[in-house]
Design an enzyme around this catalytic site. Sequence first.
Site, PDB file in Angstrom:
ATOM      1  N   SER A   1     -15.479  17.617  17.667  1.00 34.89           N
ATOM      2  CA  SER A   1     -16.713  17.323  16.925  1.00 34.89           C
ATOM      3  C   SER A   1     -17.434  18.611  16.539  1.00 34.89           C
ATOM      4  O   SER A   1     -17.909  18.749  15.401  1.00 34.89           O
ATOM      5  CB  SER A   1     -17.636  16.424  17.748  1.00 34.89           C
ATOM      6  OG  SER A   1     -18.267  17.136  18.801  1.00 34.89           O
ATOM      7  N   GLU A   2     -17.493  19.565  17.435  1.00 32.07           N
ATOM      8  CA  GLU A   2     -18.202  20.820  17.137  1.00 32.07           C
ATOM      9  C   GLU A   2     -17.505  21.587  16.015  1.00 32.07           C
ATOM     10  O   GLU A   2     -18.159  22.163  15.153  1.00 32.07           O
ATOM     11  CB  GLU A   2     -18.318  21.690  18.392  1.00 32.07           C
ATOM     12  CG  GLU A   2     -19.302  21.158  19.423  1.00 32.07           C
ATOM     13  CD  GLU A   2     -20.744  21.137  18.918  1.00 32.07           C
ATOM     14  OE1 GLU A   2     -21.172  22.123  18.302  1.00 32.07           O
ATOM     15  OE2 GLU A   2     -21.428  20.124  19.128  1.00 32.07           O
ATOM     16  N   VAL A   3     -16.174  21.604  16.036  1.00 30.86           N
ATOM     17  CA  VAL A   3     -15.455  22.308  14.968  1.00 30.86           C
ATOM     18  C   VAL A   3     -15.671  21.589  13.638  1.00 30.86           C
ATOM     19  O   VAL A   3     -15.915  22.215  12.601  1.00 30.86           O
ATOM     20  CB  VAL A   3     -13.955  22.437  15.305  1.00 30.86           C
ATOM     21  CG1 VAL A   3     -13.178  22.974  14.108  1.00 30.86           C
ATOM     22  CG2 VAL A   3     -13.762  23.355  16.508  1.00 30.86           C
TER      23      VAL A   3
END
Length: 291
Positions: free
Chosen positions: A49-51
């Site tokens: 999700s962060e990427v």
Amino acid sequence: MTKSSPNIAWGEAALSRPQFIEQVWQEGRAAYRELPWRNIDDPFAVLVSEVMLQQTQVARVLNFWPRFMAAFPTADALAAASSADVLEHWQGLGYNRRALLLKRAAEVCAATLQGQLPRSYDELLALPGVGPATAAGVCNFAYRTAAPYLETNVRSVFLHLLFPSQENVADRQLMPLVADCAATEEPRGWNYALLDLGARLKAETANPSRRSASYARQSPFAGSNRQKRAALLRCVLAHPEGIAAAQAWQLVDEELARAGVAPADERLKGEIAAQLQREGFFRCEGGLLRP
DNA sequence: ATCCGGATAT
DNA sequence: ATATCCGGAT
């Protein structure tokens, strides 16, 4: 003034540290967004999700994260998948390099950590495609270990509340304040509050992050290299058996023409194809571009 | 036409 | 320090 530890310069505003923290908690909780990658302990799912959220807004990521996680539920699964399959799932998200880097990060975890993600910020930071914000995100959200997390929504909160009129505020100025607040018993909740308040501020007012020194306008997409790169990659992915470069570029030129964009010249075509190969998007075998 | 957004390579 | 990387919404 820069060093006295409990009393660092608290922005330019008449807002004390406890007042700031209280306001962020209150307003951030009120603005809470329930998102599918929230309140989960799986560091791989959080990393994905962060990427995806690097340079891509929540509304778009919502369409991709669930399908991606269903296809590649673990670092081992992502490491074992073909690049073509991973890139296929990434199409429409933008900045395709991120997909390759994420897969390489998964390969590191599979090869050296039995498919687990590293626990520490520094080891996370060493993974391909993982910078300071992404590493801190995994720490705060998956492990619930505090790490200074500075990205656009967080930046907006600090700029809006603590630097309400200053232009060109450098992250170097913000980071000590972010780090000071990051030392909390609830790193997950605190950073969700920052993100959600930041998102609310952007929806309600002019984007406070435009007063960041690191804010940059984008060059136009139409007619850009990015557009041609993305189109060529999509074309190669659509031909798993391989496609001659000249034929691929003909299809790309047709697509560009439909968008009212002039075809690339031959030199540029060669450079773009070579660059994509160097970055690992596809190979050239027997004169065929092959994913 | 303009807007939004982190990491990496040079 | 600076250039580069995507695509949809508005």
